[in-house]
Design a protein around this motif. Sequence first.
Motif, PDB file in Angstrom:
ATOM      1  N   LEU A   5      42.987  -4.413 100.548  1.00 10.73           N
ATOM      2  CA  LEU A   5      41.944  -4.473  99.510  1.00 10.73           C
ATOM      3  C   LEU A   5      40.956  -5.549  99.933  1.00 10.73           C
ATOM      4  N   HIS A   6      39.672  -5.191  99.957  1.00 12.96           N
ATOM      5  CA  HIS A   6      38.683  -6.119 100.497  1.00 12.96           C
ATOM      6  C   HIS A   6      37.334  -5.950  99.792  1.00 12.96           C
ATOM      7  N   ASP A   7      36.482  -6.941  99.966  1.00 17.70           N
ATOM      8  CA  ASP A   7      35.115  -6.815  99.471  1.00 17.70           C
ATOM      9  C   ASP A   7      34.425  -5.696 100.236  1.00 17.70           C
ATOM     10  N   ASP A   8      33.603  -4.932  99.550  1.00 12.56           N
ATOM     11  CA  ASP A   8      32.905  -3.806 100.173  1.00 12.56           C
ATOM     12  C   ASP A   8      31.690  -4.325 100.956  1.00 12.56           C
ATOM     13  N   ARG A   9      31.957  -4.763 102.188  1.00 16.48           N
ATOM     14  CA  ARG A   9      30.935  -5.338 103.043  1.00 16.48           C
ATOM     15  C   ARG A   9      30.993  -4.697 104.424  1.00 16.48           C
ATOM     16  N   PHE A  10      29.881  -4.752 105.148  1.00 14.84           N
ATOM     17  CA  PHE A  10      29.854  -4.191 106.490  1.00 14.84           C
ATOM     18  C   PHE A  10      30.786  -4.977 107.412  1.00 14.84           C
ATOM     19  N   GLY A  11      31.354  -4.304 108.383  1.00  8.35           N
ATOM     20  CA  GLY A  11      32.186  -4.953 109.392  1.00  8.35           C
ATOM     21  C   GLY A  11      33.653  -5.095 109.046  1.00  8.35           C
ATOM     22  N   MET A  12      34.056  -4.733 107.809  1.00  3.60           N
ATOM     23  CA  MET A  12      35.451  -4.923 107.416  1.00  3.60           C
ATOM     24  C   MET A  12      36.391  -3.995 108.195  1.00  3.60           C
ATOM     25  N   ILE A  13      36.008  -2.738 108.339  1.00  4.45           N
ATOM     26  CA  ILE A  13      36.857  -1.793 109.075  1.00  4.45           C
ATOM     27  C   ILE A  13      36.991  -2.225 110.529  1.00  4.45           C
ATOM     28  N   ALA A  14      35.877  -2.632 111.128  1.00  2.12           N
ATOM     29  CA  ALA A  14      35.910  -3.081 112.518  1.00  2.12           C
ATOM     30  C   ALA A  14      36.776  -4.328 112.665  1.00  2.12           C
ATOM     31  N   GLY A  15      36.684  -5.243 111.695  1.00  5.47           N
ATOM     32  CA  GLY A  15      37.461  -6.473 111.763  1.00  5.47           C
ATOM     33  C   GLY A  15      38.953  -6.228 111.741  1.00  5.47           C
ATOM     34  N   VAL A  16      39.401  -5.379 110.813  1.00  3.67           N
ATOM     35  CA  VAL A  16      40.828  -5.058 110.723  1.00  3.67           C
ATOM     36  C   VAL A  16      41.275  -4.288 111.973  1.00  3.67           C
ATOM     37  N   SER A  17      40.451  -3.354 112.419  1.00  2.00           N
ATOM     38  CA  SER A  17      40.783  -2.581 113.622  1.00  2.00           C
ATOM     39  C   SER A  17      40.916  -3.472 114.840  1.00  2.00           C
ATOM     40  N   ASN A  18      40.062  -4.489 114.939  1.00  8.58           N
ATOM     41  CA  ASN A  18      40.123  -5.404 116.080  1.00  8.58           C
ATOM     42  C   ASN A  18      41.430  -6.197 116.102  1.00  8.58           C
ATOM     43  N   VAL A  19      41.911  -6.587 114.919  1.00  4.54           N
ATOM     44  CA  VAL A  19      43.189  -7.296 114.863  1.00  4.54           C
ATOM     45  C   VAL A  19      44.317  -6.379 115.338  1.00  4.54           C
ATOM     46  N   LEU A  20      44.322  -5.133 114.877  1.00  6.64           N
ATOM     47  CA  LEU A  20      45.356  -4.189 115.294  1.00  6.64           C
ATOM     48  C   LEU A  20      45.275  -3.918 116.795  1.00  6.64           C
ATOM     49  N   THR A  21      44.047  -3.816 117.321  1.00  2.53           N
ATOM     50  CA  THR A  21      43.867  -3.609 118.763  1.00  2.53           C
ATOM     51  C   THR A  21      44.409  -4.794 119.557  1.00  2.53           C
ATOM     52  N   LYS A  22      44.182  -5.988 119.065  1.00  3.43           N
ATOM     53  CA  LYS A  22      44.655  -7.209 119.715  1.00  3.43           C
ATOM     54  C   LYS A  22      46.162  -7.165 119.926  1.00  3.43           C
ATOM     55  N   TYR A  23      46.899  -6.604 118.952  1.00  2.00           N
ATOM     56  CA  TYR A  23      48.359  -6.543 119.035  1.00  2.00           C
ATOM     57  C   TYR A  23      48.847  -5.170 119.520  1.00  2.00           C
ATOM     58  N   GLN A  24      47.935  -4.370 120.057  1.00  2.00           N
ATOM     59  CA  GLN A  24      48.248  -3.057 120.633  1.00  2.00           C
ATOM     60  C   GLN A  24      48.961  -2.149 119.632  1.00  2.00           C
TER      61      GLN A  24
END
Length: 222
Positions: A152-171
């Motif tokens: 659950l997050h504020d409806d702002r640009f970049g949120m999906i990319a931010g979470v995806s980047n964390v998941l990518t970091k941990y493969q």
Amino acid sequence: MKYKSVFDIIGPVMVGPSSSHTAGAARIGRVARSIFGRQPEKAEITFYGSFAKTYKGHGTDVATVAGILDFDTSDLRLKDSITIAKDLGIDVSLTTAEELTEHPNTSRIRLSDEKGSTEVVGISIGGGKMEITEVDGYSLKVTGSAPTLMVLHDDRFGMIAGVSNVLTKYQINIGHMEVSRKERGKHALMVIELDSTIEDKVLHEIEQMPHIVSVSLLVPNP
């Protein structure tokens, strides 16, 4: 029709009598408990459609409460779940509604305590399987068949990319993702089905991101 396993044909290991009305209902309750994240002080359960008409005879009431108590579908305590819940100090209320729903086997569960509340709508789709179609007013689809990250997050640009980047970091690979919001610019709920479960440090890193309200992980039920 293609089946993924023999259990799609013969159904789940369960306390009867019905895979749809008993096992499916128990799994809805168990996911609601998982989303809430703790044992509730109060459980308000409303049945619709076929659930509303036959919930006593098919054990939908005791099954749902068993799920809220985090019991498995094969747990023999299922039939005594309402008594067990009361002994634990949980205030359980069961009601029915005549309101038409998209699926006949629908239940609405509201769990609460002094810290807050969560409301979940689920449907039992047969063979002990279920889908969660709404959480706190957000429309979504959660089957519980894969580890599912709910952010659950504020409806702002970049949120999906931010979470995806964390998941990518941990493969960690994403199997499916959807985002639901009630109103533009307010809050949104990101639901991500993963190919594997994730460690607490990953959840913590996502929680520390700006504009994150809450993070939870649903682990598949047996």
